[in-house]
Enzyme design. Structure first.
Site, PDB file in Angstrom:
ATOM      1  N   TYR A  79      28.597  54.517  49.995  1.00 15.05           N
ATOM      2  CA  TYR A  79      28.991  55.949  50.575  1.00 15.05           C
ATOM      3  C   TYR A  79      27.963  56.577  51.123  1.00 15.05           C
ATOM      4  O   TYR A  79      27.108  57.403  50.253  1.00 15.05           O
ATOM      5  CB  TYR A  79      29.609  56.613  49.577  1.00 15.05           C
ATOM      6  CG  TYR A  79      30.831  56.090  48.591  1.00 15.05           C
ATOM      7  CD1 TYR A  79      31.598  55.039  48.919  1.00 15.05           C
ATOM      8  CD2 TYR A  79      31.301  56.466  47.360  1.00 15.05           C
ATOM      9  CE1 TYR A  79      32.736  54.634  48.738  1.00 15.05           C
ATOM     10  CE2 TYR A  79      32.321  55.925  46.437  1.00 15.05           C
ATOM     11  CZ  TYR A  79      32.886  55.002  47.382  1.00 15.05           C
ATOM     12  OH  TYR A  79      34.091  54.491  46.583  1.00 15.05           O
ATOM     13  N   LYS A 103      28.628  51.219  41.920  1.00 13.71           N
ATOM     14  CA  LYS A 103      29.471  49.980  42.345  1.00 13.71           C
ATOM     15  C   LYS A 103      28.083  49.061  42.785  1.00 13.71           C
ATOM     16  O   LYS A 103      27.271  49.381  43.139  1.00 13.71           O
ATOM     17  CB  LYS A 103      30.263  50.074  43.261  1.00 13.71           C
ATOM     18  CG  LYS A 103      31.601  51.134  43.128  1.00 13.71           C
ATOM     19  CD  LYS A 103      32.308  51.472  43.957  1.00 13.71           C
ATOM     20  CE  LYS A 103      33.516  52.377  43.628  1.00 13.71           C
ATOM     21  NZ  LYS A 103      33.124  53.675  43.581  1.00 13.71           N
ATOM     22  N   ASP A 129      32.407  59.322  40.370  1.00 17.33           N
ATOM     23  CA  ASP A 129      32.162  57.980  40.657  1.00 17.33           C
ATOM     24  C   ASP A 129      31.834  58.063  42.166  1.00 17.33           C
ATOM     25  O   ASP A 129      32.209  58.547  43.013  1.00 17.33           O
ATOM     26  CB  ASP A 129      33.966  57.385  40.805  1.00 17.33           C
ATOM     27  CG  ASP A 129      33.797  55.774  41.465  1.00 17.33           C
ATOM     28  OD1 ASP A 129      33.346  54.996  40.627  1.00 17.33           O
ATOM     29  OD2 ASP A 129      34.150  55.826  42.637  1.00 17.33           O
ATOM     30  N   LEU A 134      48.905  62.343  51.553  1.00 14.76           N
ATOM     31  CA  LEU A 134      49.677  63.015  50.280  1.00 14.76           C
ATOM     32  C   LEU A 134      49.138  64.266  49.968  1.00 14.76           C
ATOM     33  O   LEU A 134      49.717  65.063  48.862  1.00 14.76           O
ATOM     34  CB  LEU A 134      49.809  61.983  49.185  1.00 14.76           C
ATOM     35  CG  LEU A 134      50.443  60.971  49.321  1.00 14.76           C
ATOM     36  CD1 LEU A 134      50.480  59.841  47.923  1.00 14.76           C
ATOM     37  CD2 LEU A 134      52.026  61.237  49.668  1.00 14.76           C
TER      38      LEU A 134
END
Length: 311
Positions: free
Chosen positions: A39, A64, A34, A218
């Site tokens: 980006y 996108k 993706d 995380l």
């Protein structure tokens, strides 16, 4: 595999390291990549396209629409270090979106895409301008993507966002196939269980969970939602880590595996900026997690009682 890092998000990634990460992803069986024009202002798509042209691998590609690139103009501070020299700006109009898709196909070296998402629509990004931006997308971007789907240029269409509210708003207004939801269904928050995930399951709309590490926190990183880690989040992460230590569960393993238990979720796409990170993600996905770990999280109030967990 999320490819924002190949646009030099937060820090530069050398070409050789980006290529090694992509090759490692292929080696471990990753087949969905993706990316987005935003980006690195085209850099991520260009790197991914060059790798695929050189190797000939058959993969599933998603990109996108919503931002055009004014090539040659100073980009300003967008968080991408050493990005391509192009200024990204929002435009959800039909003609702009079709030009954006042409640019993505050129950079990726493809004639078609598997998925296209309307990018960063919502009040979180646009604030008071959201109603006007959303209406522009309803009039322009969504019909354009529906046309491309009818023409066979793309298989599936949807939105790629970082907030739940605009997902519900979109589902009430247009027909879509997928939602790429970044950072909003993770070990740190499960509000999407209230309305969004049940609605998607009922409607047959697939949910791709992006940002399963909440921008890295995380997985031992120092970012949360593209910024510094708030004290309260840091404390919660430490509590999660301690429960994991007590049950032999690395935090990254729980973060990657947790979202997939929800019936509406069809995929999780962590990012990686090196072959080592790809291998670490693979090991995290394969790590066996005992049922009592999830029970302990719920008992500690660190996970919603109604949250589906992996078997």
């Amino acid at each position: 595999m999320g490819c924002a890092a190949f646009g030099n998000l937060y820090a530069p990634v050398a070409d050789v390291d980006a290529e090694a990460a992509m090759a490692a992803a292929i080696d471990v069986g990753v087949r969905h990549f993706d990316t987005a024009p935003y980006y690195g202002h085209g850099l991520s798509e260009s790197r991914l396209g060059a790798f695929l042209r050189a190797t000939g691998h058959d993969v599933i590609l998603s990109s996108k629409v919503g931002r055009s690139l004014a090539e040659g103009e100073a980009p300003g501070d967008t968080g991408f270090v050493g990005a391509a020299c192009a200024r990204p700006y929002f435009d959800y109009g039909r003609d702009a979106v079709l030009r954006q898709v042409e640019g993505s196909l050129r950079r990726l070296g493809r004639e078609r895409l598997d998925m296209l998402f309307v990018h960063d629509i919502g009040a979180l990004v646009h604030g008071a301008d959201h109603p006007a931006r959303f209406q522009q997308a309803l009039d322009g971007a969504f019909p354009a993507l529906a046309e491309l789907k009818a023409q066979g240029v793309v298989d599936a269409i949807g939105i790629g966002v970082n907030e739940v509210a605009v997902c519900l708003e979109t589902l009430a207004a247009v027909e879509i196939d997928l939602i790429l939801l970044a950072g909003r269904y993770t070990l740190l928050e499960q509000a999407a269980l209230d309305d969004l995930l049940p609605l998607c399951a009922a409607r047959g709309v697939g949910v791709i969970v992006g940002g399963p590490f909440n921008s890295g926190v995380l997985a031992g990183g120092d970012h949360y939602d593209y910024g510094a880690v708030p004290a309260a989040i840091g404390q919660r992460v430490e509590r999660l880590r301690r429960v994991g230590e007590a049950h032999g569960v690395p935090l990254a393993a729980a973060a990657l595996q947790f979202p997939l238990a929800a019936p509406a979720v069809c995929s999780v796409i962590p990012g990686a900026r090196s072959a080592a990170e790809v291998r670490a993600n693979t090991a995290a996905m394969a790590h066996a997690i005992p049922a009592d770990y999830w029970a302990a999280l719920k008992a500690e109030g660190l996970l919603r009682a109604d949250a589906p967990v992996p078997a």
